[in-house]
Design an enzyme around this catalytic site. Structure first.
Site, PDB file in Angstrom:
ATOM      1  NE  ARG A  24      55.244 -45.917  -0.617  1.00 19.66           N
ATOM      2  CZ  ARG A  24      56.259 -45.663  -1.413  1.00 19.66           C
ATOM      3  NH1 ARG A  24      57.278 -44.941  -0.982  1.00 19.66           N
ATOM      4  NH2 ARG A  24      56.274 -46.133  -2.648  1.00 19.66           N
ATOM      5  CG  PHE A  60      54.018 -41.528   0.405  1.00 23.30           C
ATOM      6  CD1 PHE A  60      54.061 -41.080   1.720  1.00 23.30           C
ATOM      7  CD2 PHE A  60      52.788 -41.711  -0.185  1.00 23.30           C
ATOM      8  CE1 PHE A  60      52.899 -40.833   2.430  1.00 23.30           C
ATOM      9  CE2 PHE A  60      51.614 -41.472   0.516  1.00 23.30           C
ATOM     10  CZ  PHE A  60      51.667 -41.029   1.828  1.00 23.30           C
ATOM     11  CD  GLU A  61      60.055 -44.016  -2.847  1.00 21.74           C
ATOM     12  OE1 GLU A  61      61.178 -43.618  -2.481  1.00 21.74           O
ATOM     13  OE2 GLU A  61      59.563 -45.098  -2.472  1.00 21.74           O
ATOM     14  N   GLY A  62      59.166 -38.606  -3.046  1.00 23.23           N
ATOM     15  CA  GLY A  62      59.731 -37.278  -3.231  1.00 23.23           C
ATOM     16  C   GLY A  62      60.751 -37.306  -4.347  1.00 23.23           C
ATOM     17  CB  ILE A  75      55.269 -44.159  -6.462  1.00 22.13           C
ATOM     18  CG1 ILE A  75      54.744 -45.568  -6.200  1.00 22.13           C
ATOM     19  CG2 ILE A  75      56.796 -44.152  -6.585  1.00 22.13           C
ATOM     20  CD1 ILE A  75      54.962 -46.541  -7.334  1.00 22.13           C
TER      21      ILE A  75
END
Length: 146
Positions: A132, A14-16, A11
């Site tokens: 993702r 991919f969210e950064g 998470i």
């Protein structure tokens, strides 16, 4: 059940981390590790620690949502993959998905095959979402090591 380290790392990757509010691909105000809600608005700034707290608070809701939606046993990696999927797409998407229907029938392999289908934003395939979903699929298929 709580998300494991592998799921949390997925998470976060991919969210950064964004410490200043921004609008995502479909125009939703977002901050931290993908936190959204009425508290996020243009100009909002947070610290690293606040971003971590927002993420952990958000995850509790998604962990509970996945636990309530899934009626079959899950290993920690399967659970984490579903939490990541739901965190990104929303619990409603999971609840209405063929992925969940297959999983709750005990078709783990069929459920795993559904992850890549969820790679669109605003109707268009997005390379980052494709990556993702493949990582979530890989995690879902990974046997637990405990």
């Amino acid at each position: 059940m709580k998300i494991n380290h592998a799921g949390l790392a997925l998470i976060k990757h991919f969210e950064g981390l964004r410490l200043i509010a921004y609008q995502d691909l479909v125009g939703v105000w977002t901050i931290g590790y993908g936190h959204t809600g009425a508290d996020v608005r243009a100009g909002l700034r947070i610290t690293d620690a606040e971003a971590e707290q927002l993420l952990l608070g958000d995850l509790a809701r998604f962990e509970a949502g996945v636990a309530n939606a899934v009626k079959v046993p899950l290993n920690p990696n399967q659970f984490a993959a579903l939490v990541s999927f739901s965190y990104n797409l929303g619990l409603g998407s999971l609840q209405q998905s063929t992925l969940l229907r297959l999983l709750n029938r005990g078709d783990y392999a069929g459920a795993a095959e559904q992850f890549p289908r969820w790679n669109r934003a605003g109707g268009n395939a997005v390379a980052g979402l494709t990556r993702r979903r493949l990582e979530e699929q890989k995690l879902f298929r990974t046997p637990a090591s405990d």
